[in-house]
Write a protein that holds these residues in place. Structure first.
Motif, short mmCIF file in Angstrom:
data_model
loop_
_atom_site.label_atom_id
_atom_site.label_comp_id
_atom_site.label_asym_id
_atom_site.label_seq_id
_atom_site.Cartn_x
_atom_site.Cartn_y
_atom_site.Cartn_z
N UNK B 53 0.82 -1.23 0.46
CA UNK B 53 0.10 0.00 0.80
C UNK B 53 0.50 1.51 0.12
N UNK B 54 0.36 2.24 -0.79
CA UNK B 54 1.07 3.36 -0.29
C UNK B 54 0.16 4.61 0.86
N UNK B 55 -0.71 4.08 1.22
CA UNK B 55 -1.22 4.82 1.96
C UNK B 55 -2.83 3.77 2.78
N UNK B 56 -2.88 4.54 3.90
CA UNK B 56 -3.74 3.67 4.81
C UNK B 56 -5.24 4.18 5.35
N UNK B 57 -6.11 3.43 4.92
CA UNK B 57 -7.44 4.16 5.30
C UNK B 57 -7.89 3.66 6.42
N UNK B 236 -8.60 -0.06 4.66
CA UNK B 236 -8.24 0.32 3.18
C UNK B 236 -6.93 0.68 2.56
N UNK B 237 -6.33 -0.42 1.72
CA UNK B 237 -5.33 -0.33 1.32
C UNK B 237 -5.21 0.40 0.41
N UNK B 238 -4.55 1.11 -0.01
CA UNK B 238 -4.38 1.94 -1.44
C UNK B 238 -3.57 2.40 -1.85
N UNK B 239 -3.65 1.71 -3.31
CA UNK B 239 -2.26 2.10 -3.88
C UNK B 239 -2.42 2.67 -5.22
N UNK B 240 -1.39 4.62 -4.65
CA UNK B 240 -1.51 5.12 -6.24
C UNK B 240 -1.81 5.04 -7.40
N UNK B 241 -1.49 5.53 -8.34
CA UNK B 241 -0.84 5.93 -9.85
C UNK B 241 -0.02 5.84 -9.82
N UNK B 242 1.37 6.05 -10.99
CA UNK B 242 2.39 6.88 -11.16
C UNK B 242 2.04 7.81 -10.60
N UNK B 243 3.34 9.10 -10.60
CA UNK B 243 3.21 9.77 -10.24
C UNK B 243 2.46 11.07 -9.37
N UNK B 244 1.16 9.55 -8.62
CA UNK B 244 0.69 10.90 -7.77
C UNK B 244 0.71 10.88 -6.12
N UNK B 245 0.14 12.53 -5.81
CA UNK B 245 1.43 12.67 -4.67
C UNK B 245 0.79 12.09 -3.39
N UNK B 246 1.38 11.55 -2.74
CA UNK B 246 0.67 10.33 -1.69
C UNK B 246 -0.36 11.90 -0.78
N UNK B 247 0.18 12.93 -0.19
CA UNK B 247 0.28 14.04 0.30
C UNK B 247 -1.63 14.34 -0.16
N UNK B 248 -1.58 14.46 -1.00
CA UNK B 248 -3.15 15.35 -1.38
C UNK B 248 -3.54 14.15 -2.04
N UNK B 249 -3.14 13.26 -2.59
CA UNK B 249 -4.63 12.38 -2.14
C UNK B 249 -4.69 11.59 -1.17
N UNK B 250 -4.01 11.26 0.04
CA UNK B 250 -4.77 11.55 1.84
C UNK B 250 -4.72 13.11 1.69
N UNK B 251 -5.39 13.98 1.87
CA UNK B 251 -5.95 14.99 1.76
C UNK B 251 -7.53 14.92 1.92
N UNK B 252 -7.01 14.20 -0.45
CA UNK B 252 -8.51 14.02 -0.15
C UNK B 252 -9.02 13.64 0.25
N UNK B 253 -9.03 12.17 0.54
CA UNK B 253 -9.83 10.83 1.17
C UNK B 253 -10.18 11.79 2.32
N UNK B 254 -9.04 12.31 2.96
CA UNK B 254 -9.87 12.85 4.63
C UNK B 254 -10.61 13.71 4.18
N UNK B 255 -10.74 14.53 3.20
CA UNK B 255 -11.97 15.60 3.38
C UNK B 255 -13.05 15.31 2.48
#
Lengths: 258, 400
Positions: B53-57, B236-255
């Motif tokens: 995973x790249x992100x843990x939700x 939920x384990x999240x794998x990011x698309x190549x080049x995606x910014x983990x912090x930005x995706x994490x912020x989107x999920x939080x929001x």
């Protein structure tokens, strides 16, 4: 008599080669030596003005009852403790006159004074050769040269065949001969022997005194033997009796040794 | 120049070797303790690596799923999959429990994953034997450390699972080997009640007039049906698309999803600073105590050896040996003892590390640091003996 050895190179005790040779020529001389322990009411005068002179090649006895000051005198002569007053001369070099005149007493002991103890006190983890060669090796001389000199001395003392043995493998007499070789390795002008025959039987004790006489002659070394041993006292030509902190010179029997 | 220390060691080699072996075993324990700590850190790293995973939700306001419990609805991953930058998202459950096979039991972390294949977050990346889980129920992939074999039937709670594949170095942060099972089975294993509890729950529900209204039978059935299924997962384990910014995706999920999200760096910090921090401090304390004990032993041994040579030292001093030569001899002996001890300790630790139930990771860097520390400790420990030797009066060599 054996040929006189070549003069030693300059030691680090501050004694020049010339004075070193003079030391060999005139031995050791002590004049009015005093030693006081403590101060005030509790002061004890162990030596109250000792006079003594030993010529090169001479072996003299230093005898006296317990507490007479023998050990104190030996320690002063060996530059282990500082006398309180008086004068000590090694050849023409004054080493003490109301204070040490030699800056490095450790080097003086290493280069100019040989010690033979009641027990041989050989270093148990060194073989016979290295026990004898230790001093020059520690002084930085090449190991091969030091060992060569050690072999010569061991040969002169008839223990060359035990050169590779460890001290624990030697008899008491052999150990003492190795200790004498160690004392002689730097060819010091003076050897101080503290009860060197105490642990030995009569025959071996006389043999050790015989060796000391032979070495004194061979290396022109002045040897002072502190002893209580009645067996060896008759062998000295001159004896210093120490009583109440003062020495009294006496003529010895000078009995011939086989 | 002659080496007095070397000669003394050679002369009394038995004493030195046996003392060195004793000290070495102590050093071996010390190195192993450091290895256990490194193993714990490595286990945490491996846990994150193996999750894929790249992100843990996780549940809001929790440090889940490893450091705290976390519970999410199992349909949330669908919404997460729609967010930009998310390539894959998969539910996962974690539960440490006893897994049995015949008479023997093994403590393991049971991981519920969505059956599929490699590449799905949560799935073991590579197998050393067998295949991945393909059926929806009663198949398992186990870590080699469990001791299970392909084809073996293992028991998790009330059900039997067939081991279809084996993997390696898939462990929990506590070092327990993992057993992967289908997600639905894992949810059941985690939340399934026993029959008595189900009967009691049904009776209570039936007795509740708000849920069992006269003339409205459908309500009770609907409530009972909802109680018999478990829609929760731990993360939920999240794998990011190549080049995606983990912090930005994490912020989107939080929001947008109002959930807690951790990036890899944050999860690493949670595992190391919170989960294994206490153990690390515990091991640190042991290391300090072992270092002090080692120093005390070396000091005592060298001091005793020196006291045994007082007369020889007095003679050496009397015949003009320099203090630094005598100090050097003692120091070299202490360092020699340390060297023997270190070699014995490193060898012992290397041999016994695989026997430890938990992973012991012996790093060359730790060994190098350990060697320097042992030498410093030995040097410091020799000071007491050097002090004693330098205080020896040369006059002791003369009687009277």
């Amino acid at each position: 008599m054996a040929e006189r050895p070549a003069p030693r190179p300059l030691g680090s005790a501050g004694v020049s080669p010339a004075s070193g040779q003079d030391a060999r020529a005139t031995g050791i001389r002590i004049e009015g030596l005093r030693k006081r322990y403590g101060s005030g009411d509790t002061a004890v005068d162990a030596l109250k003005g000792v006079d003594m002179a030993v010529a090169p090649g001479e072996v003299v006895g230093l005898i006296g009852p317990s507490g007479s000051g023998k050990s104190t005198l030996l320690k002063c002569l060996g530059a282990i403790i500082e006398p309180s007053a008086g004068r000590m001369t090694l050849g023409t070099q004054t080493i003490y006159e109301d204070g040490w005149r030699i800056p490095d007493l450790r080097a003086l002991r290493r280069d100019k004074i040989g010690f033979v103890f009641q027990a041989p006190y050989l270093i148990p983890f060194l073989d016979v050769t290295d026990n004898v060669a230790l001093l020059p090796m520690l002084a930085g001389r090449p190991n091969a040269e030091a060992r060569q000199r050690a072999h010569e001395l061991l040969g002169a003392l008839d223990v060359a065949h035990r050169a590779a043995a460890m001290p624990s493998q030697l008899s008491g007499g052999e150990q003492q001969r190795v200790a004498i070789a160690r004392a002689l390795i730097n060819r010091p002008p003076v050897i101080l022997a503290d009860e060197p025959t105490a642990p030995l039987d009569s025959q071996r004790a006389l043999a050790v005194i015989g060796i000391l006489n032979r070495m004194a002659q061979q290396y022109q070394t002045a040897i002072i033997v502190v002893t209580h041993d009645e067996k060896i006292i008759p062998t000295f030509r001159r004896i210093y009796q120490i009583r109440d902190g003062r020495t009294h010179e006496e003529a010895g029997e000078g009995r011939a040794l086989d | 120049m002659i080496s007095l220390a070397g000669r003394d060691i050679l002369h009394a080699w038995g004493k030195f070797v046996f003392t060195g072996v004793g000290l070495g075993l102590l050093i071996g324990v010390t190195l192993s303790m450091a290895g256990i700590y490194r193993g714990m850190v490595d286990d945490a790293e491996v846990l994150l690596d193996n999750s894929g995973a790249d992100l843990w939700v996780v549940q809001k306001d929790t440090l889940g799923p490893y450091a705290e419990s976390s519970s999410l609805y199992d349909d949330l991953y669908r919404g997460i999959l729609t967010l930009p930058g998310v390539e894959r998202a998969a539910n996962v459950t974690y539960l440490t429990m006893q897994v049995g096979s015949g008479e023997r039991e093994r403590r393991a972390m049971v991981v519920g994953v969505v059956p599929g294949g490699p590449g799905e977050p949560g799935q073991p990346d590579t197998l050393v034997a067998g295949r991945h889980i393909t059926r929806g129920h009663y198949e398992a992939v186990a870590d080699l450390m469990t001791g299970f074999r392909v084809g073996e039937r293992v028991r998790i709670r009330r059900n039997l699972y067939t081991v279809v594949g084996l993997t390696r170095r898939t462990v929990s942060s506590g070092g327990d080997p993992m057993v992967f099972v289908p997600l639905k089975d894992a949810q059941e294993a985690q939340f399934l009640k026993d029959n008595d509890a189900i009967v009691h729950q049904r009776r209570r529900t039936e007795a509740n007039p708000a849920l069992n209204r006269p003339g409205v039978p459908g309500v009770l059935e609907a409530v009972l049906a909802s109680q018999s299924v478990n829609p929760a997962v731990n993360a939920v384990l999240v794998r990011l698309s190549p080049g995606a910014d983990p912090d930005r995706v994490a912020a989107d999920i939080r929001r947008w999803k109002r959930l807690q999200v951790y990036t890899r760096a944050e999860m690493q910090e949670i595992l190391q600073a919170k989960l294994i921090a206490t153990s690390a401090r515990q091991i640190g304390m042991f290391l300090v105590i072992l270092a002090v004990v080692s120093a005390a032993i070396v000091a005592f041994i060298i001091y005793t050896l020196t006291l045994g040579k007082i007369r020889e030292i007095a003679v050496l001093k009397l015949i003009g040996t320099r203090n630094r030569t005598i100090a050097g001899m003692i120091l070299q002996q202490a360092l020699g003892l340390g060297l023997i001890g270190f070699v014995v300790g490193k060898t012992a630790a290397t041999f016994w590390a695989p026997i430890f139930p938990k992973y012991v990771l012996l790093l060359p860097g730790d060994a190098a640091r350990g060697f320097v520390i042992v030498m410093v400790i030995c040097a410091l420990a020799s000071l007491l003996a050097i002090r004693a030797a330098l205080r020896v009066d040369p006059a002791e060599a003369i009687g009277g």
